[in-house]
Every structure is written in structure tokens, then in C-alpha cells.
Design a protein around this motif. Structure first.
Motif, PDB file in Angstrom:
ATOM      1  N   ALA A  43       0.833  -1.204   0.000  1.00  0.00           N
ATOM      2  CA  ALA A  43       0.000   0.000   0.000  1.00  0.00           C
ATOM      3  C   ALA A  43       0.870   1.257   0.000  1.00  0.00           C
ATOM      4  O   ALA A  43       0.559   2.235  -0.692  1.00  0.00           O
ATOM      5  CB  ALA A  43      -0.928   0.004   1.208  1.00  0.00           C
ATOM      6  N   GLY A  44       1.952   1.242   0.748  1.00  0.00           N
ATOM      7  CA  GLY A  44       2.849   2.390   0.782  1.00  0.00           C
ATOM      8  C   GLY A  44       3.558   2.615  -0.535  1.00  0.00           C
ATOM      9  O   GLY A  44       3.722   3.757  -0.980  1.00  0.00           O
ATOM     10  N   ALA A  45       3.980   1.530  -1.182  1.00  0.00           N
ATOM     11  CA  ALA A  45       4.630   1.665  -2.495  1.00  0.00           C
ATOM     12  C   ALA A  45       3.651   2.208  -3.521  1.00  0.00           C
ATOM     13  O   ALA A  45       3.996   3.082  -4.324  1.00  0.00           O
ATOM     14  CB  ALA A  45       5.187   0.327  -2.939  1.00  0.00           C
ATOM     15  N   ASP A  51       1.041   9.148  -5.638  1.00  0.00           N
ATOM     16  CA  ASP A  51       1.176  10.543  -5.220  1.00  0.00           C
ATOM     17  C   ASP A  51       2.335  11.246  -5.920  1.00  0.00           C
ATOM     18  O   ASP A  51       2.287  12.458  -6.127  1.00  0.00           O
ATOM     19  CB  ASP A  51       1.360  10.637  -3.711  1.00  0.00           C
ATOM     20  CG  ASP A  51       0.089  10.304  -2.956  1.00  0.00           C
ATOM     21  OD1 ASP A  51      -0.987  10.334  -3.576  1.00  0.00           O
ATOM     22  OD2 ASP A  51       0.183  10.016  -1.746  1.00  0.00           O
ATOM     23  N   SER A  52       3.371  10.510  -6.279  1.00  0.00           N
ATOM     24  CA  SER A  52       4.496  11.128  -6.985  1.00  0.00           C
ATOM     25  C   SER A  52       4.068  11.661  -8.342  1.00  0.00           C
ATOM     26  O   SER A  52       4.568  12.681  -8.802  1.00  0.00           O
ATOM     27  CB  SER A  52       5.633  10.129  -7.162  1.00  0.00           C
ATOM     28  OG  SER A  52       6.188   9.811  -5.921  1.00  0.00           O
ATOM     29  N   GLY A  53       3.141  10.958  -8.989  1.00  0.00           N
ATOM     30  CA  GLY A  53       2.672  11.396 -10.294  1.00  0.00           C
ATOM     31  C   GLY A  53       1.559  12.420 -10.209  1.00  0.00           C
ATOM     32  O   GLY A  53       1.484  13.344 -11.018  1.00  0.00           O
ATOM     33  N   PRO A  56       2.907  15.585  -6.289  1.00  0.00           N
ATOM     34  CA  PRO A  56       4.293  15.402  -5.840  1.00  0.00           C
ATOM     35  C   PRO A  56       4.600  15.998  -4.466  1.00  0.00           C
ATOM     36  O   PRO A  56       5.487  15.521  -3.772  1.00  0.00           O
ATOM     37  CB  PRO A  56       5.114  16.106  -6.930  1.00  0.00           C
ATOM     38  CG  PRO A  56       4.222  16.200  -8.106  1.00  0.00           C
ATOM     39  CD  PRO A  56       2.819  16.239  -7.583  1.00  0.00           C
ATOM     40  N   THR A  57       3.870  17.026  -4.067  1.00  0.00           N
ATOM     41  CA  THR A  57       4.148  17.634  -2.767  1.00  0.00           C
ATOM     42  C   THR A  57       3.629  16.783  -1.610  1.00  0.00           C
ATOM     43  O   THR A  57       4.042  16.977  -0.475  1.00  0.00           O
ATOM     44  CB  THR A  57       3.519  19.031  -2.676  1.00  0.00           C
ATOM     45  OG1 THR A  57       2.104  18.926  -2.875  1.00  0.00           O
ATOM     46  CG2 THR A  57       4.110  19.961  -3.724  1.00  0.00           C
ATOM     47  N   ARG A  58       2.733  15.842  -1.889  1.00  0.00           N
ATOM     48  CA  ARG A  58       2.148  15.018  -0.827  1.00  0.00           C
ATOM     49  C   ARG A  58       2.721  13.610  -0.774  1.00  0.00           C
ATOM     50  O   ARG A  58       2.299  12.803   0.037  1.00  0.00           O
ATOM     51  CB  ARG A  58       0.635  14.920  -1.015  1.00  0.00           C
ATOM     52  CG  ARG A  58      -0.051  16.261  -0.796  1.00  0.00           C
ATOM     53  CD  ARG A  58      -1.523  16.123  -0.735  1.00  0.00           C
ATOM     54  NE  ARG A  58      -1.888  15.279   0.391  1.00  0.00           N
ATOM     55  CZ  ARG A  58      -3.033  14.619   0.472  1.00  0.00           C
ATOM     56  NH1 ARG A  58      -3.908  14.708  -0.495  1.00  0.00           N
ATOM     57  NH2 ARG A  58      -3.313  13.881   1.530  1.00  0.00           N
ATOM     58  N   SER A  59       3.646  13.272  -1.649  1.00  0.00           N
ATOM     59  CA  SER A  59       4.176  11.904  -1.659  1.00  0.00           C
ATOM     60  C   SER A  59       5.036  11.680  -0.417  1.00  0.00           C
ATOM     61  O   SER A  59       5.872  12.496  -0.057  1.00  0.00           O
ATOM     62  CB  SER A  59       4.979  11.639  -2.927  1.00  0.00           C
ATOM     63  OG  SER A  59       6.106  12.472  -2.982  1.00  0.00           O
ATOM     64  N   SER A  60       4.796  10.568   0.242  1.00  0.00           N
ATOM     65  CA  SER A  60       5.521  10.232   1.463  1.00  0.00           C
ATOM     66  C   SER A  60       5.815   8.731   1.469  1.00  0.00           C
ATOM     67  O   SER A  60       4.903   7.923   1.328  1.00  0.00           O
ATOM     68  CB  SER A  60       4.688  10.596   2.690  1.00  0.00           C
ATOM     69  OG  SER A  60       5.331  10.154   3.854  1.00  0.00           O
ATOM     70  N   PRO A  61       7.066   8.363   1.659  1.00  0.00           N
ATOM     71  CA  PRO A  61       7.421   6.945   1.656  1.00  0.00           C
ATOM     72  C   PRO A  61       7.276   6.264   3.014  1.00  0.00           C
ATOM     73  O   PRO A  61       7.621   5.097   3.158  1.00  0.00           O
ATOM     74  CB  PRO A  61       8.884   6.970   1.224  1.00  0.00           C
ATOM     75  CG  PRO A  61       9.401   8.235   1.817  1.00  0.00           C
ATOM     76  CD  PRO A  61       8.252   9.212   1.693  1.00  0.00           C
ATOM     77  N   TRP A  62       6.757   6.966   4.040  1.00  0.00           N
ATOM     78  CA  TRP A  62       6.789   6.428   5.402  1.00  0.00           C
ATOM     79  C   TRP A  62       5.971   5.156   5.581  1.00  0.00           C
ATOM     80  O   TRP A  62       6.372   4.256   6.323  1.00  0.00           O
ATOM     81  CB  TRP A  62       6.376   7.486   6.417  1.00  0.00           C
ATOM     82  CG  TRP A  62       7.460   8.487   6.586  1.00  0.00           C
ATOM     83  CD1 TRP A  62       7.455   9.766   6.148  1.00  0.00           C
ATOM     84  CD2 TRP A  62       8.733   8.260   7.186  1.00  0.00           C
ATOM     85  NE1 TRP A  62       8.661  10.362   6.450  1.00  0.00           N
ATOM     86  CE2 TRP A  62       9.453   9.463   7.089  1.00  0.00           C
ATOM     87  CE3 TRP A  62       9.331   7.164   7.791  1.00  0.00           C
ATOM     88  CZ2 TRP A  62      10.750   9.593   7.582  1.00  0.00           C
ATOM     89  CZ3 TRP A  62      10.616   7.300   8.285  1.00  0.00           C
ATOM     90  CH2 TRP A  62      11.310   8.496   8.184  1.00  0.00           C
TER      91      TRP A  62
END
Length: 95
Positions: A43-45, A51-53, A56-62
């Protein structure tokens, strides 16, 4: 959801460092943490990729990172099982 993933990773590592006495409970915890770690990692991936596409400002890998930490803890559980098996060296004991 990231906070729940963090709590799950902490609980998974706690179960590695202080495993329960019962073998059945240990196996149940391992299965639950493997499932949750896989779910959080996937789910995180996906969320990071999406979100990266899109945002981009909200993408988080946590979420993915905590999922990987949960899976890594279960690798520690598997190493413990190998070391405690017949002919293996002893895992460092509890204090």
C-alpha cells in the motif's frame, strides 16, 4: 494509516526482542505481522507511486518504510527459529 503502521512495526520488533513463551502465540504473531507488513509495504509503495505522479508535494514513503521495518522484524524471527533449531547456535537469551 502511517501511525498504525508505525505502531505495528514497533510491536513486531518488540515481539522479536521479547518473544512470548507460547509457541502457538509466537507463530500467530509472526503470521499477523507478515501479513500486515506485506500490506503496508504494498500500500505504501502504491501510494508513493500514485502521489508522486498526481500530487508530488504530498508523496511520502513512510508507510512503505514502516511496512519494510515490520517485514525485517519477521526476518529476525526466522533467524531466531534457525538458531534455536537442532544443531544451531543459541540466540542471545532474555534478560
Amino acid at each position: 494509516m502511517t501511525f498504525f503502521a508505525l505502531l505495528t512495526a514497533l510491536a513486531a520488533w518488540f515481539s522479536v526482542l521479547r518473544p512470548p513463551e507460547s509457541t502457538g502465540l509466537r507463530v500467530l504473531l509472526m503470521v499477523v505481522f507478515l501479513l500486515l507488513g506485506t500490506l503496508f509495504t504494498l500500500a505504501g509503495a502504491f501510494a508513493y507511486w500514485w502521489d508522486s505522479g498526481m500530487q508530488p508535494t504530498r508523496s511520502s514513503p513512510w508507510l512503505m518504510i514502516w511496512g519494510l521495518a515490520t517485514l525485517a522484524s519477521q526476518a529476525g524471527n526466522l533467524l531466531r527459529a534457525v538458531f534455536e533449531g537442532e544443531g544451531g547456535t543459541d540466540w542471545p537469551g532474555r534478560r
